[in-house]
Design a protein around this motif. Structure first.
Motif, PDB file in Angstrom:
ATOM      1  N   GLY A 146      46.191  32.529  41.432  1.00  0.00           N
ATOM      2  CA  GLY A 146      45.699  32.167  42.603  1.00  0.00           C
ATOM      3  C   GLY A 146      46.126  32.994  44.047  1.00  0.00           C
ATOM      4  N   ILE A 147      47.002  34.029  43.518  1.00  0.00           N
ATOM      5  CA  ILE A 147      47.561  35.137  44.692  1.00  0.00           C
ATOM      6  C   ILE A 147      45.884  36.471  44.300  1.00  0.00           C
ATOM      7  N   THR A 148      46.106  36.420  45.195  1.00  0.00           N
ATOM      8  CA  THR A 148      45.144  38.072  45.363  1.00  0.00           C
ATOM      9  C   THR A 148      45.155  38.849  46.872  1.00  0.00           C
ATOM     10  N   PRO A 149      44.516  40.052  47.109  1.00  0.00           N
ATOM     11  CA  PRO A 149      44.660  40.581  45.707  1.00  0.00           C
ATOM     12  C   PRO A 149      45.855  40.882  44.428  1.00  0.00           C
ATOM     13  N   ALA A 150      44.947  41.528  43.294  1.00  0.00           N
ATOM     14  CA  ALA A 150      46.561  41.435  42.779  1.00  0.00           C
ATOM     15  C   ALA A 150      46.018  43.384  41.708  1.00  0.00           C
ATOM     16  N   VAL A 151      46.426  43.904  41.857  1.00  0.00           N
ATOM     17  CA  VAL A 151      46.721  44.920  40.964  1.00  0.00           C
ATOM     18  C   VAL A 151      47.361  45.114  39.740  1.00  0.00           C
ATOM     19  N   VAL A 152      46.810  45.014  38.545  1.00  0.00           N
ATOM     20  CA  VAL A 152      47.330  45.015  37.057  1.00  0.00           C
ATOM     21  C   VAL A 152      47.564  46.712  35.951  1.00  0.00           C
ATOM     22  N   LEU A 153      48.147  46.805  35.686  1.00  0.00           N
ATOM     23  CA  LEU A 153      47.916  48.999  34.885  1.00  0.00           C
ATOM     24  C   LEU A 153      47.743  47.742  33.394  1.00  0.00           C
ATOM     25  N   TRP A 154      46.965  48.367  32.850  1.00  0.00           N
ATOM     26  CA  TRP A 154      46.271  47.625  30.813  1.00  0.00           C
ATOM     27  C   TRP A 154      46.874  48.677  30.483  1.00  0.00           C
ATOM     28  N   ASP A 155      48.157  48.822  29.533  1.00  0.00           N
ATOM     29  CA  ASP A 155      48.545  50.213  28.675  1.00  0.00           C
ATOM     30  C   ASP A 155      47.666  49.858  27.521  1.00  0.00           C
ATOM     31  N   SER A 156      46.817  51.166  27.329  1.00  0.00           N
ATOM     32  CA  SER A 156      46.354  51.036  25.920  1.00  0.00           C
ATOM     33  C   SER A 156      47.033  50.997  24.665  1.00  0.00           C
TER      34      SER A 156
END
Length: 268
Positions: free
Chosen positions: A224-234
């Motif tokens: 429910g918290i926006t904005p949210a930034v997430v880095l994805w480690d491939s």
């Protein structure tokens, strides 16, 4: 001869049996002998008739309990509080003046400590943290430029391994501020962004968005918290939360740099 030997044995036996009693009466016998030879017969100067008084045993001084520095500081703090309370509750000229004098003494003590602290930092570079994280304007500018150059090197290679998830909502005012920042940072470093709408509404900054279908719970993010930034480690197949709310472009890049290239405790 037999009679003499018998008498000697009897005398010895008598002395042996009387030994305990003789020990008990030793003091009385000695006192009687002193009276006989010294008082009645007056044998003269060369006889020691007066017993020397026993030398009193010297008592060892008891070591005084030493007061620790912490206890001394606690005592000073207690005195200051008491004088302050007296000055507030009973504001006579004497009480107020006593509090001011004592407070001034402690201010002088603190000033001396601060001065010695600063001199110690000047003379021992191992103690001076500002050599690692400068606070002066000129040195700070040089440190920031060096750090930015190191960060840019990391960010230039970031797209080889990482991508971004950006969670937003159409009804989120903060998202309207954050969306162009995320897009600009991603465009500069050629990072792929997957924008996800949490309420199904569109974004004019990310027209190719998708609607959330349980991605945040699977990533362990706060719902429910926006904005949210997430880095994805491939490579590691794991999400790295960067932050929530509005971040500046510089702060966003700095967090990505720290979380991907620095271990905790190596940059603070």
């Amino acid at each position: 001869m037999r009679s003499a030997t018998k008498l000697a044995l009897c005398a010895a036996a008598g002395l042996y049996m009387a030994g305990p009693l003789a020990a008990q009466d030793a003091g009385a016998t000695n006192d009687a002998a002193d009276a006989l030879y010294c008082a009645e017969r007056k044998l003269g100067y060369w006889f020691y008739c007066v017993r020397p008084a026993p030398t009193p045993r010297e008592t060892e001084p008891q070591p005084q309990a030493s007061t620790s520095a912490a206890e001394e500081l606690d005592a000073i703090t207690g005195t200051l509080r008491e004088l302050k309370a007296q000055a507030i509750l009973r504001p006579t000229p004497d009480n107020v003046a006593a509090y001011i004098r004592f407070q001034r003494e402690q201010l002088d003590r603190a000033s001396l400590f601060s001065d010695v602290w600063q001199r110690a930092l000047w003379q021992d570079p191992a103690l001076d943290y500002t050599l690692e994280r400068p606070v002066g304007a000129l040195a700070k500018k040089q440190w920031q430029d060096t750090r930015a150059a190191e960060r840019d090197v990391v960010m230039a290679r970031l797209s080889e391994r990482y991508g971004l998830f950006y969670f937003f909502a159409q009804t989120c005012g903060a998202c309207e501020v954050m969306s162009p920042i995320v897009k600009a940072v991603a465009s500069r470093w050629r990072i792929t962004v997957r924008a996800i709408s949490t309420d199904g509404g569109p974004s004019r900054h990310f027209p190719d968005y998708s609607v959330e279908k349980g991605q945040r719970p699977r990533m362990g993010l706060e719902p429910g918290i926006t904005p949210a930034v997430v880095l994805w480690d491939s490579v590691g197949k794991r999400p790295i939360p960067i932050g929530y709310g509005v971040l500046s472009a510089d702060e966003l890049q700095d967090r990505i740099y720290l979380l991907t290239s620095k271990e905790a405790g190596h940059d603070y």
